[in-house]
Design a protein around this motif. Structure first.
Motif, mmCIF file in Angstrom:
data_model
loop_
_atom_site.group_PDB
_atom_site.id
_atom_site.type_symbol
_atom_site.label_atom_id
_atom_site.label_comp_id
_atom_site.label_asym_id
_atom_site.label_seq_id
_atom_site.Cartn_x
_atom_site.Cartn_y
_atom_site.Cartn_z
ATOM 1 N N LYS A 1 0.808 -1.217 0.000
ATOM 2 C CA LYS A 1 0.000 0.000 0.000
ATOM 3 C C LYS A 1 0.844 1.271 0.000
ATOM 4 N N ASP A 2 2.079 1.181 0.465
ATOM 5 C CA ASP A 2 2.906 2.378 0.608
ATOM 6 C C ASP A 2 3.833 2.587 -0.586
ATOM 7 N N TYR A 3 3.489 2.022 -1.740
ATOM 8 C CA TYR A 3 4.348 2.166 -2.917
ATOM 9 C C TYR A 3 4.479 3.642 -3.325
ATOM 10 N N VAL A 4 5.609 3.965 -3.925
ATOM 11 C CA VAL A 4 5.800 5.293 -4.517
ATOM 12 C C VAL A 4 5.214 5.261 -5.928
ATOM 13 N N PRO A 5 4.270 6.148 -6.245
ATOM 14 C CA PRO A 5 3.602 6.067 -7.555
ATOM 15 C C PRO A 5 4.559 6.309 -8.716
ATOM 16 N N SER A 6 4.370 5.545 -9.768
ATOM 17 C CA SER A 6 5.155 5.712 -10.987
ATOM 18 C C SER A 6 4.691 6.966 -11.735
ATOM 19 N N ARG A 7 5.352 7.262 -12.838
ATOM 20 C CA ARG A 7 4.995 8.449 -13.634
ATOM 21 C C ARG A 7 3.526 8.423 -14.035
ATOM 22 N N TYR A 8 3.034 7.270 -14.468
ATOM 23 C CA TYR A 8 1.643 7.187 -14.914
ATOM 24 C C TYR A 8 0.672 7.156 -13.735
ATOM 25 N N LEU A 9 1.013 6.407 -12.703
ATOM 26 C CA LEU A 9 0.087 6.237 -11.576
ATOM 27 C C LEU A 9 -0.078 7.513 -10.755
ATOM 28 N N LYS A 10 0.811 8.478 -10.931
ATOM 29 C CA LYS A 10 0.651 9.758 -10.248
ATOM 30 C C LYS A 10 -0.691 10.403 -10.588
ATOM 31 N N ARG B 1 -7.494 8.746 -6.184
ATOM 32 C CA ARG B 1 -8.270 7.527 -5.925
ATOM 33 C C ARG B 1 -7.359 6.406 -5.434
ATOM 34 N N ARG B 2 -6.257 6.725 -4.820
ATOM 35 C CA ARG B 2 -5.237 5.743 -4.436
ATOM 36 C C ARG B 2 -5.815 4.579 -3.642
ATOM 37 N N ASP B 3 -6.770 4.830 -2.764
ATOM 38 C CA ASP B 3 -7.347 3.761 -1.942
ATOM 39 C C ASP B 3 -8.427 2.966 -2.675
ATOM 40 N N ASP B 4 -8.716 3.353 -3.910
ATOM 41 C CA ASP B 4 -9.809 2.731 -4.662
ATOM 42 C C ASP B 4 -9.342 1.859 -5.818
ATOM 43 N N PHE B 5 -8.050 1.582 -5.909
ATOM 44 C CA PHE B 5 -7.589 0.694 -6.973
ATOM 45 C C PHE B 5 -6.352 -0.079 -6.527
ATOM 46 N N THR B 6 -6.112 -1.184 -7.252
ATOM 47 C CA THR B 6 -4.914 -2.002 -7.058
ATOM 48 C C THR B 6 -4.230 -2.155 -8.403
ATOM 49 N N LEU C 1 -12.404 7.818 -13.005
ATOM 50 C CA LEU C 1 -12.516 7.256 -11.651
ATOM 51 C C LEU C 1 -13.057 8.311 -10.684
ATOM 52 N N ASP C 2 -12.583 9.553 -10.815
ATOM 53 C CA ASP C 2 -13.075 10.630 -9.953
ATOM 54 C C ASP C 2 -14.567 10.860 -10.168
ATOM 55 N N LYS C 3 -15.001 10.839 -11.423
ATOM 56 C CA LYS C 3 -16.415 11.072 -11.728
ATOM 57 C C LYS C 3 -17.279 9.938 -11.170
ATOM 58 N N MET C 4 -16.804 8.705 -11.278
ATOM 59 C CA MET C 4 -17.551 7.573 -10.731
ATOM 60 C C MET C 4 -17.630 7.667 -9.214
ATOM 61 N N LYS C 5 -16.545 8.118 -8.580
ATOM 62 C CA LYS C 5 -16.535 8.247 -7.121
ATOM 63 C C LYS C 5 -17.478 9.357 -6.671
ATOM 64 N N ALA C 6 -17.617 10.414 -7.468
ATOM 65 C CA ALA C 6 -18.464 11.552 -7.100
ATOM 66 C C ALA C 6 -19.953 11.286 -7.327
ATOM 67 N N LYS D 1 -10.849 -5.287 -1.406
ATOM 68 C CA LYS D 1 -9.879 -4.888 -0.376
ATOM 69 C C LYS D 1 -8.605 -4.450 -1.098
ATOM 70 N N HIS D 2 -8.621 -3.226 -1.600
ATOM 71 C CA HIS D 2 -7.522 -2.781 -2.446
ATOM 72 C C HIS D 2 -6.215 -2.720 -1.658
ATOM 73 N N ALA D 3 -5.136 -3.132 -2.335
ATOM 74 C CA ALA D 3 -3.874 -3.378 -1.636
ATOM 75 C C ALA D 3 -2.692 -2.661 -2.263
ATOM 76 N N GLY D 4 -2.949 -1.549 -2.972
ATOM 77 C CA GLY D 4 -1.838 -0.791 -3.535
ATOM 78 C C GLY D 4 -1.238 -1.469 -4.741
ATOM 79 N N HIS D 5 -0.031 -2.001 -4.600
ATOM 80 C CA HIS D 5 0.649 -2.729 -5.680
ATOM 81 C C HIS D 5 0.871 -4.165 -5.246
#
Length: 418
Positions: A66-75, A80-85, A329-334, A375-379
């Motif tokens: 869960k504590d991964y450092v986001p890559s260039r794309y995942l930034k 929505r970091r807690d909403d995807f794996t 993803l933001d629009k779906m969450k909203a 149960k999303h788990a980061g990477h």
């Protein structure tokens, strides 16, 4: 001991005929309140496929958990970091290059996905759609292009290429004359099928075993067509939902970012209005996209051969694509649906059939699973050389849709990490 509710899709079966039961009290949950609560919480599936991979160093994080450092794309997804794996080390273990596109959503054994020798199975979107049939106006939507969706007989299902055409099907009612013409088409189709079915009964008695097997496949197609016509008749009498959105204009494939955004907006509206609960979308472009700093075609950039200039242009293209996915993803969450959001109620699978488009490598696919109440788990990192079968994740996804299955495609188990 509390009573267990009878499934509303329970049938009486005899001689290949399924007779649907009327609505019975036994089909209600324990209380009316629970019934209302269940009815307002539909689950949905959205599968997004891309034919040209994602540049791995820009996509995968270097660390797991869960504590991964986001890559260039995942930034661009971190709101929505807690909403995807994000997964690494998964694939179908195909060795067929671009041909593997046809197996991305089906996950059949690699022996059946070979150049010029495709023997496909049902895709995950169509498996789920078959279990939810009749609950919405459209059992599923197949959008964008590609060869991703397949029926149970391994036959490719054609996609809708035009955004405006899909919008009309979903939200524009049509004139009285058009509605009457559509009803005549449905009635004519039902009459023809009745005639064919009667003839098949007498023909079957004259055939050998091999021909009977072929005829059985044909009969199953007729049954599917009958069910679809009955569903069409019901929904033809039901007004389409009204949305405060104008008919979208058709864009060229060079307008990659805006066209992708159009598709995502349409999928959001389809889910928001409960017009369907299953969508597959294939997003591909061969042209030079209208993105600042990009001067070559997407396909050319993806076949970079480690050329730094091409790699940077590819990165600009894929980064723009990931930004639009993050917006979706933001629009779906909203978008609220009772106590939850549309994102919470929708399993969103985003992947490519290629791990490295430059050499047509089908291993270590770029995969994101978002929303859906997991149960999303980061990477989650698996062996990038000896890949875990992606079909094991598909089994987990279909179970998350409350469908009782323990095998799909070439699966050997079920994911437990999400």
């Amino acid at each position: 001991m509390p009573r267990q509710a009878l499934d509303r899709r329970t049938f009486l079966r005899s001689s290949g005929i399924a007779i649907g039961l009327p609505f019975l009290n036994a089909m209600l949950p324990v209380s009316a309140a629970e019934a209302r609560k269940t009815a307002t919480k539909p689950k949905r599936l959205f599968m997004v496929g891309r034919p040209l991979g994602m540049h791995a160093p820009n996509f995968f994080p270097t660390d797991a958990g869960k504590d991964y450092v986001p890559s260039r794309y995942l930034k661009h997804l971190q709101s929505r970091r807690d909403d995807f794996t994000v997964f690494s080390g998964l694939s179908h273990r195909y060795g067929a290059g671009h041909y593997a596109e046809v197996g991305l959503f089906t996950g059949v054994h690699s022996d059946f996905i070979r150049p010029n020798d495709i023997k496909n199975g049902i895709s995950l979107d169509q498996e789920v759609a078959s279990r939810l049939a009749g609950q919405t106006r459209f059992n599923s939507l197949i959008l964008g292009g590609g060869n991703a969706s397949w029926n149970r007989r391994g036959v490719r299902l054609p996609p809708e290429y035009r955004v405006g055409s899909v919008f009309k099907q979903l939200f524009i009612q049509g004139t009285v004359e058009e509605a009457a013409r559509e009803m005549r088409r449905i009635k004519d189709g039902q009459s023809i099928l009745d005639d064919v079915r009667d003839q098949l009964g007498s023909l079957n008695k004259k055939l050998g075993n091999d021909d009977r097997e072929r005829l059985d496949l044909y009969v199953s197609s007729i049954r599917e067509a009958e069910q679809k016509l009955q569903q069409d008749e019901t929904w033809q009498l039901t007004p389409k939902p009204k949305v405060e959105v104008k008919l979208p204009q058709e864009l060229s494939s060079a307008q990659l970012v805006e066209r992708t955004r159009q598709w995502y907006d349409l999928v959001h509206l389809a889910f928001q209005t409960d017009s369907t609960r299953v969508v597959s979308l294939w997003l591909g472009s061969q042209d030079k996209p209208e993105i600042q700093g990009v001067t070559i075609g997407h396909h050319d950039a993806s076949h970079h051969g480690q050329d730094p200039a091409k790699l940077e242009q590819l990165s600009l293209i894929e980064e723009a694509e990931m930004k639009v996915f993050g917006e979706f993803l933001d629009k779906m969450k909203a978008s609220s649906e009772g106590e939850h959001s549309l994102l919470d109620r929708t399993s969103i699978f985003h992947a490519s059939n290629l791990g490295n488009a430059s050499n047509h490598d089908n291993m270590n696919l770029p995969i994101i699973l978002a929303g859906g109440g997991y149960k999303h788990a980061g990477h989650i990192a698996h062996d990038r050389q000896n890949n875990t079968l992606l079909s094991n994740l598909f089994v987990r996804m279909v179970q998350q849709m409350d469908i009782d299955m323990d095998k799909f495609g070439s699966s050997t188990g079920v994911f437990s990490e999400v």
